[in-house]
Design a protein around this motif. Sequence first.
Motif, mmCIF file in Angstrom:
data_model
loop_
_atom_site.group_PDB
_atom_site.id
_atom_site.type_symbol
_atom_site.label_atom_id
_atom_site.label_comp_id
_atom_site.label_asym_id
_atom_site.label_seq_id
_atom_site.Cartn_x
_atom_site.Cartn_y
_atom_site.Cartn_z
ATOM 1 N N PRO A 1 32.841 -5.312 36.417
ATOM 2 C CA PRO A 1 31.681 -5.620 37.259
ATOM 3 C C PRO A 1 30.710 -6.618 36.637
ATOM 4 N N ASN A 2 30.777 -6.801 35.321
ATOM 5 C CA ASN A 2 29.847 -7.711 34.652
ATOM 6 C C ASN A 2 30.478 -9.051 34.283
ATOM 7 N N MET A 3 31.654 -9.325 34.833
ATOM 8 C CA MET A 3 32.306 -10.608 34.576
ATOM 9 C C MET A 3 32.828 -11.154 35.894
ATOM 10 N N GLU A 4 32.537 -12.411 36.170
ATOM 11 C CA GLU A 4 33.005 -13.000 37.419
ATOM 12 C C GLU A 4 33.260 -14.490 37.256
ATOM 13 N N VAL A 5 34.088 -15.001 38.147
ATOM 14 C CA VAL A 5 34.411 -16.425 38.178
ATOM 15 C C VAL A 5 33.686 -17.056 39.358
ATOM 16 N N ARG A 6 33.035 -18.168 39.104
ATOM 17 C CA ARG A 6 32.321 -18.890 40.150
ATOM 18 C C ARG A 6 32.812 -20.336 40.215
ATOM 19 N N ASP A 7 32.297 -21.044 41.204
ATOM 20 C CA ASP A 7 32.575 -22.476 41.378
ATOM 21 C C ASP A 7 34.073 -22.764 41.435
ATOM 22 N N THR B 1 47.726 -27.978 30.583
ATOM 23 C CA THR B 1 48.859 -27.723 29.699
ATOM 24 C C THR B 1 49.748 -28.961 29.673
ATOM 25 N N ILE B 2 50.771 -28.943 28.843
ATOM 26 C CA ILE B 2 51.656 -30.098 28.728
ATOM 27 C C ILE B 2 52.358 -30.411 30.047
ATOM 28 N N ASP B 3 52.595 -29.390 30.867
ATOM 29 C CA ASP B 3 53.248 -29.621 32.157
ATOM 30 C C ASP B 3 52.254 -29.856 33.287
ATOM 31 N N GLY B 4 50.976 -30.032 32.930
ATOM 32 C CA GLY B 4 49.982 -30.429 33.917
ATOM 33 C C GLY B 4 49.276 -29.301 34.637
ATOM 34 N N TYR B 5 49.445 -28.054 34.178
ATOM 35 C CA TYR B 5 48.759 -26.937 34.827
ATOM 36 C C TYR B 5 47.320 -26.856 34.317
ATOM 37 N N LYS B 6 46.387 -26.825 35.227
ATOM 38 C CA LYS B 6 44.974 -26.840 34.875
ATOM 39 C C LYS B 6 44.528 -25.481 34.328
ATOM 40 N N ILE B 7 43.739 -25.516 33.245
ATOM 41 C CA ILE B 7 43.139 -24.302 32.688
ATOM 42 C C ILE B 7 41.822 -24.056 33.415
ATOM 43 N N THR B 8 41.650 -22.857 33.965
ATOM 44 C CA THR B 8 40.453 -22.542 34.742
ATOM 45 C C THR B 8 39.765 -21.293 34.205
ATOM 46 N N ALA B 9 38.629 -20.976 34.816
ATOM 47 C CA ALA B 9 37.904 -19.757 34.445
ATOM 48 C C ALA B 9 38.713 -18.506 34.770
ATOM 49 N N TYR B 10 39.643 -18.614 35.721
ATOM 50 C CA TYR B 10 40.505 -17.464 36.024
ATOM 51 C C TYR B 10 41.420 -17.158 34.835
ATOM 52 N N GLY C 1 36.683 -21.448 40.134
ATOM 53 C CA GLY C 1 37.412 -21.475 38.867
ATOM 54 C C GLY C 1 36.792 -22.357 37.805
ATOM 55 N N GLY C 2 35.640 -22.917 38.100
ATOM 56 C CA GLY C 2 35.012 -23.820 37.133
ATOM 57 C C GLY C 2 34.058 -23.141 36.173
ATOM 58 N N LEU C 3 33.616 -21.913 36.501
ATOM 59 C CA LEU C 3 32.578 -21.264 35.705
ATOM 60 C C LEU C 3 32.908 -19.791 35.483
ATOM 61 N N LEU C 4 32.873 -19.362 34.224
ATOM 62 C CA LEU C 4 33.014 -17.951 33.879
ATOM 63 C C LEU C 4 31.632 -17.417 33.533
ATOM 64 N N VAL C 5 31.272 -16.278 34.128
ATOM 65 C CA VAL C 5 29.944 -15.697 33.919
ATOM 66 C C VAL C 5 30.090 -14.276 33.389
ATOM 67 N N MET C 6 29.345 -13.979 32.326
ATOM 68 C CA MET C 6 29.263 -12.619 31.790
ATOM 69 C C MET C 6 27.819 -12.159 31.917
ATOM 70 N N LYS C 7 27.632 -10.956 32.463
ATOM 71 C CA LYS C 7 26.287 -10.459 32.751
ATOM 72 C C LYS C 7 25.940 -9.278 31.848
ATOM 73 N N PHE C 8 24.735 -9.342 31.265
ATOM 74 C CA PHE C 8 24.270 -8.300 30.353
ATOM 75 C C PHE C 8 22.843 -7.891 30.713
ATOM 76 N N LYS C 9 22.387 -6.802 30.130
ATOM 77 C CA LYS C 9 21.007 -6.377 30.324
ATOM 78 C C LYS C 9 20.061 -7.197 29.452
ATOM 79 N N GLU C 10 20.619 -7.780 28.373
ATOM 80 C CA GLU C 10 19.845 -8.613 27.466
ATOM 81 C C GLU C 10 20.799 -9.569 26.760
ATOM 82 N N ASN C 11 20.250 -10.630 26.185
ATOM 83 C CA ASN C 11 21.089 -11.573 25.443
ATOM 84 C C ASN C 11 21.769 -10.865 24.272
#
Length: 501
Positions: A136-142, A89-98, A144-154
């Motif tokens: 339960p099907n969404m989580e943050v990894r690494d 952000t303009i004040d230097g706050y990092k945007i993360t997966a959280y 705060g570097g990675l957002l993951v969404m989990k499905f049964k199929e694409n």
Amino acid sequence: MVLPVMVYFMNKTSDKSENILRVLRRFDRPLSTYDPVDIQNAPQHIFLGNIYSPLLEYSPDGKLVSAVADQFQWVGNEAHFHINPNLKTIDGYKITAYDAENTLKRVFILHSNTHGDIKSILCPEAKFAKLSDCCPNMEVRDNGGLLVMKFKENKTFLFSMLTAMDYGIIPSRSVNPKSLAIIDYRNTSGPYYVDKVHENKNMDLKANPNHFHYSKKMPQKVELVYSSNKGPNEPINLFSNKTVDHIFTIGSTPDVLMDYAEKNKDVNLHATYPLWLRYFSFTRKGKTRLTEAERITIGKLVRKAVLPRYSKLKSYDPTGQIFPAFSKGALSDAQLDAVRKRYASVKEREVVTTKMTAWFFPEEDIPALKKYFPNTEFVNGPNVPCFVDFSKGKIKEPDFSFAGTDMGFQEDASLMAYKINTEDFHLTGEKGKEWLKAYLENPNEKQRIEMLRELHFATLEHADTVPLVFCPYASIVRKPWTLNFSKYTYDNPFWRIYKKP
């Protein structure tokens, strides 16, 4: 305790050293009403699209590209979004997966967004009341570097749905954790942030050098100049007297802007493909009190009243369908013929004397309309009818309402969700949601296109919506600024306006 909206007034550089662009602002709602989860009209969408960025976006040539997520891919049945590590952000706050995770949860909790329901495919059974609740099907990894969404199929439409501004990433620190209201419009995820709100309703946006779209060539400051004059000539008058430098894509009509650009050499013009549909739709009230035959009669007479004027204007083409003829949603020749026969089967009338109310028809068309509808009240309403609360009886619900909308060339899940939410199609409410769910979950493109055409056909056959004309969106800017916008959408990204040396 509800925290106040915070807009800061710090200036890190002098205005004298900045490239300033002055833009007309006619939407007079307070800043607190600009929220990605509650986009009801184009002015909101354009404003929010400049101060927030989604995970993914479309390039000017219509390609799906990275945005807040600088990498995205399917890993098996998991959708992975790697967050740009340099975005702050303009004040230097990092945007993360959280921040991305909380943005999605906020949408799930408030469940008021209009451009597609990701919760129904990501965590349909989960109950959300606060940001700490788990999907339960969404989580943050690494870290705060990675957002993951989990499905049964694409999911075919997931990536395209995430380009919608409803899912523009809001830094968690800019949201009240209890009320979920946005309390800070300075620290945003977009190329611009709100620097100042003036008492006269003008607003100042400033560029964020920490953003991936930042360039020294783009406007470093955008002054949104408010005008309460809603007259059709106000935009071009303010441009002519140099009060503003830019009229954006929904700020005026293409015929006016094209004509002005032809006569004035100090102007650069942008025009999209002809995807701006002018139409009118019947409201719940109109569909209830008017028979299908009566709606068809009204449709025929409205077209008879307004099409002669449009035929004289540059770049307007009469249309009998809602989607462009070259788009995937366009009707077959047989379907178009069936709609024509249905309209022809209704007896012609010279006038409709029923007392009705109609919203938002252009002032230029009202004299012609009154010849055919002498007892109809043509007025402007506060918003799109489906977003207005008529229960208190303070506002009279219209029978039908004029509107303009972008109807794209390709399948657009977000657009379809919005049009079903605004009740323009034949299926609305729960039936509309069921149709949309089936459409989004169908992996077979041929079957989806057939579903889309059948819904389109039913909407015209039952006269829920009456299309009038297609035209392009147009925009002008004063030289030496140049416009580098997409021809596929009405989006008006200020960061794609450059000043030629």
